[in-house]
Structures are given as C-alpha cells and as structure tokens.
Design an enzyme around this catalytic site. Structure first.
Site, PDB file in Angstrom:
ATOM      1  N   ARG A 108     -35.565 -40.106  -3.771  1.00 35.68           N
ATOM      2  CA  ARG A 108     -34.432 -40.429  -2.913  1.00 35.68           C
ATOM      3  C   ARG A 108     -34.953 -40.523  -1.484  1.00 35.68           C
ATOM      4  O   ARG A 108     -35.361 -39.526  -0.891  1.00 35.68           O
ATOM      5  CB  ARG A 108     -33.337 -39.358  -3.015  1.00 35.68           C
ATOM      6  CG  ARG A 108     -32.097 -39.665  -2.148  1.00 35.68           C
ATOM      7  CD  ARG A 108     -31.357 -40.885  -2.657  1.00 35.68           C
ATOM      8  NE  ARG A 108     -30.392 -41.407  -1.730  1.00 35.68           N
ATOM      9  CZ  ARG A 108     -29.100 -41.066  -1.708  1.00 35.68           C
ATOM     10  NH1 ARG A 108     -28.644 -40.157  -2.566  1.00 35.68           N
ATOM     11  NH2 ARG A 108     -28.282 -41.621  -0.851  1.00 35.68           N
ATOM     12  N   GLY A 109     -34.920 -41.737  -0.947  1.00 37.89           N
ATOM     13  CA  GLY A 109     -35.538 -41.979   0.346  1.00 37.89           C
ATOM     14  C   GLY A 109     -35.026 -41.101   1.469  1.00 37.89           C
ATOM     15  O   GLY A 109     -35.806 -40.609   2.288  1.00 37.89           O
TER      16      GLY A 109
ATOM     17  N   GLU B  77     -33.584 -46.094 -11.916  1.00 35.16           N
ATOM     18  CA  GLU B  77     -35.036 -46.042 -12.063  1.00 35.16           C
ATOM     19  C   GLU B  77     -35.440 -44.968 -13.076  1.00 35.16           C
ATOM     20  O   GLU B  77     -36.298 -45.200 -13.937  1.00 35.16           O
ATOM     21  CB  GLU B  77     -35.690 -45.750 -10.708  1.00 35.16           C
ATOM     22  CG  GLU B  77     -35.587 -46.883  -9.705  1.00 35.16           C
ATOM     23  CD  GLU B  77     -36.127 -46.489  -8.343  1.00 35.16           C
ATOM     24  OE1 GLU B  77     -36.759 -45.406  -8.250  1.00 35.16           O
ATOM     25  OE2 GLU B  77     -35.925 -47.242  -7.372  1.00 35.16           O
TER      26      GLU B  77
ATOM     27  N   ASP C 287     -34.020 -38.171   1.448  1.00 36.08           N
ATOM     28  CA  ASP C 287     -34.495 -36.782   1.335  1.00 36.08           C
ATOM     29  C   ASP C 287     -36.002 -36.663   1.476  1.00 36.08           C
ATOM     30  O   ASP C 287     -36.498 -35.676   2.033  1.00 36.08           O
ATOM     31  CB  ASP C 287     -34.118 -36.196  -0.034  1.00 36.08           C
ATOM     32  CG  ASP C 287     -32.627 -35.939  -0.187  1.00 36.08           C
ATOM     33  OD1 ASP C 287     -31.921 -35.893   0.834  1.00 36.08           O
ATOM     34  OD2 ASP C 287     -32.176 -35.790  -1.339  1.00 36.08           O
ATOM     35  N   THR C 288     -36.737 -37.633   0.955  1.00 33.26           N
ATOM     36  CA  THR C 288     -38.182 -37.412   0.763  1.00 33.26           C
ATOM     37  C   THR C 288     -39.092 -38.499   1.318  1.00 33.26           C
ATOM     38  O   THR C 288     -40.310 -38.365   1.246  1.00 33.26           O
ATOM     39  CB  THR C 288     -38.485 -37.256  -0.743  1.00 33.26           C
ATOM     40  OG1 THR C 288     -38.133 -38.465  -1.433  1.00 33.26           O
ATOM     41  CG2 THR C 288     -37.702 -36.084  -1.333  1.00 33.26           C
ATOM     42  N   LYS C 289     -38.516 -39.589   1.831  1.00 30.70           N
ATOM     43  CA  LYS C 289     -39.362 -40.698   2.296  1.00 30.70           C
ATOM     44  C   LYS C 289     -40.339 -40.263   3.384  1.00 30.70           C
ATOM     45  O   LYS C 289     -41.496 -40.696   3.406  1.00 30.70           O
ATOM     46  CB  LYS C 289     -38.475 -41.833   2.818  1.00 30.70           C
ATOM     47  CG  LYS C 289     -39.227 -43.080   3.237  1.00 30.70           C
ATOM     48  CD  LYS C 289     -39.504 -43.966   2.051  1.00 30.70           C
ATOM     49  CE  LYS C 289     -38.229 -44.601   1.548  1.00 30.70           C
ATOM     50  NZ  LYS C 289     -38.408 -45.328   0.289  1.00 30.70           N
TER      51      LYS C 289
ATOM     52  N   GLY D 207     -37.363 -60.164   1.376  1.00 28.05           N
ATOM     53  CA  GLY D 207     -37.207 -61.311   0.486  1.00 28.05           C
ATOM     54  C   GLY D 207     -37.395 -60.963  -0.978  1.00 28.05           C
ATOM     55  O   GLY D 207     -37.014 -61.745  -1.854  1.00 28.05           O
TER      56      GLY D 207
END
Length: 206
Positions: free
Chosen positions: A46-47, A113, A49-51, A79
C-alpha cells in the site's frame, strides 16, 4: 520482533475466477507458451503506508543484488495501462513479497494484486508491517465490489494469514534489518526455484 521462519503458500482447493475465466486456465499451458519471467520479485504494498520506507528500500536492496524487482512507482511510466501492466508483472514474476500495513485492506488495487498472486501459485513472502495477521480483513465497501470479489479477496487474505512471514513493529524494530532479512529470503526462494527447474529439466532429458 522479526520472525525468520518461512513456509510456502498453501494451494487453495476452491475454484477462483477472474473476469469469468478460471485464472489457472490462463496460467496452465505448455512450457513453450508460458510467459517469460520478466521480473524476479513483485512487491505488493500500500503506497500511502510503505512507499517511502520499506517498499522502496526493498526495491533498492534487491536491485543492488542484481535481482529484478517490480515496484509500480519504479517500473511504470506515464501512459502505461494500470491493470494490464500490473497483471502482466505479477504473472511474469518468479516470487512475490506482500507488505501488509494498517491501510492495506482499504485498497481495491492491493487486494486485487494479492488475489492474482495467490491464484497464480507464486511463492509468497509476507511482511506484516505494523499490523497482525489476525487484523487483516476486507475493508472495502460492498458498493464498490461485488460479493464474488469480496469472497475472492477474503480467500487471498486467508492464504496470506496461513503463510508464515516476517513481522515488523516500527516502534521497536530495525527497518534495515527486516529489509536485509526479506532480501536474503527472496534470494533463497529464487535459488530453490532455479534448482527445481534444473531438476525438472534433467528429468525431461532422461
């Protein structure tokens, strides 16, 4: 506290479908038609939270070891078709690492995912990042998902809960340590896969 015990994911006996087509039908083909592995590792996370912490650190660590990781923010360009690119990356990765975090189960994309990863029988290494396995449940409102999708997501989460992985508490743990341990285990899984491939190849040549 970090757990260094790992186990392979269990195979579900249920019939899971994607777009009314059994996913296993899409993946079960002769070796000549199976998709070529484009990546070694797919990083599911989950971006929000953890990116900016564990996901990017994992990507950088694996990349430094000459392992081909897939992380959406690193491998996708403006794109690119979101679902097409993500789905292809999952199907053409050798193993997957799933980073569960407090807001993970709020995301349709994360759960989609995860379901694809589990359906394709990837070897999975879960990291429970500031969350316990028992706390994982689908948090998406039913108005945004069909009942069949919610069942599919809950099945995938249960598979993840049944897979032993790493646990990390950001208030107590060392982030660089969990990244190193996870990277080490990924290397072990990839070596195991390569050995299995060689064994199968040797048997075919007999």
């Amino acid at each position: 506290m970090i757990s260094k015990v790992f186990d392979f994911m269990k195979k579900s006996k249920s019939s899971i479908q994607l777009n009314n087509t059994p996913v296993l039908d899409l993946l079960s083909s002769s070796s000549s038609t199976k998709p070529k592995a484009l990546y070694d590792v797919f990083i599911n996370h989950r971006g929000s939270d953890t990116k900016r912490n564990i996901a990017t650190l994992l990507y950088d660590n694996l990349n430094a070891r000459n392992i081909r990781p897939f992380l959406d923010s690193k491998n996708m360009k403006p794109g690119d078709k979101l679902f097409d690119h993500i789905n292809r990356a999952i199907f053409t990765s050798k193993v997957a690492i799933t980073v569960f975090s407090p807001n993970y189960c709020d995301s349709y994309f994360c759960l989609h995912e995860l379901a694809l990863i589990m359906e394709s029988n990837k070897r999975v290494i879960p990291i429970f990042f500031d969350i316990k396995p028992s706390q994982l449940d689908v948090m998406i409102e039913k108005v945004t998902c069909s009942d069949s999708e919610i069942r599919r997501f809950r099945w995938a989460l249960q598979e993840a809960k049944d897979t032993v992985g790493l646990t990390f508490d950001s208030c107590k743990g060392n982030l660089s340590e969990v990244v190193k341990i996870a990277s080490d285990v990924i290397v072990e899984r990839l070596v195991e896969l390569e050995d299995e491939h060689e064994d199968v190849k040797a048997l075919e040549e007999l």
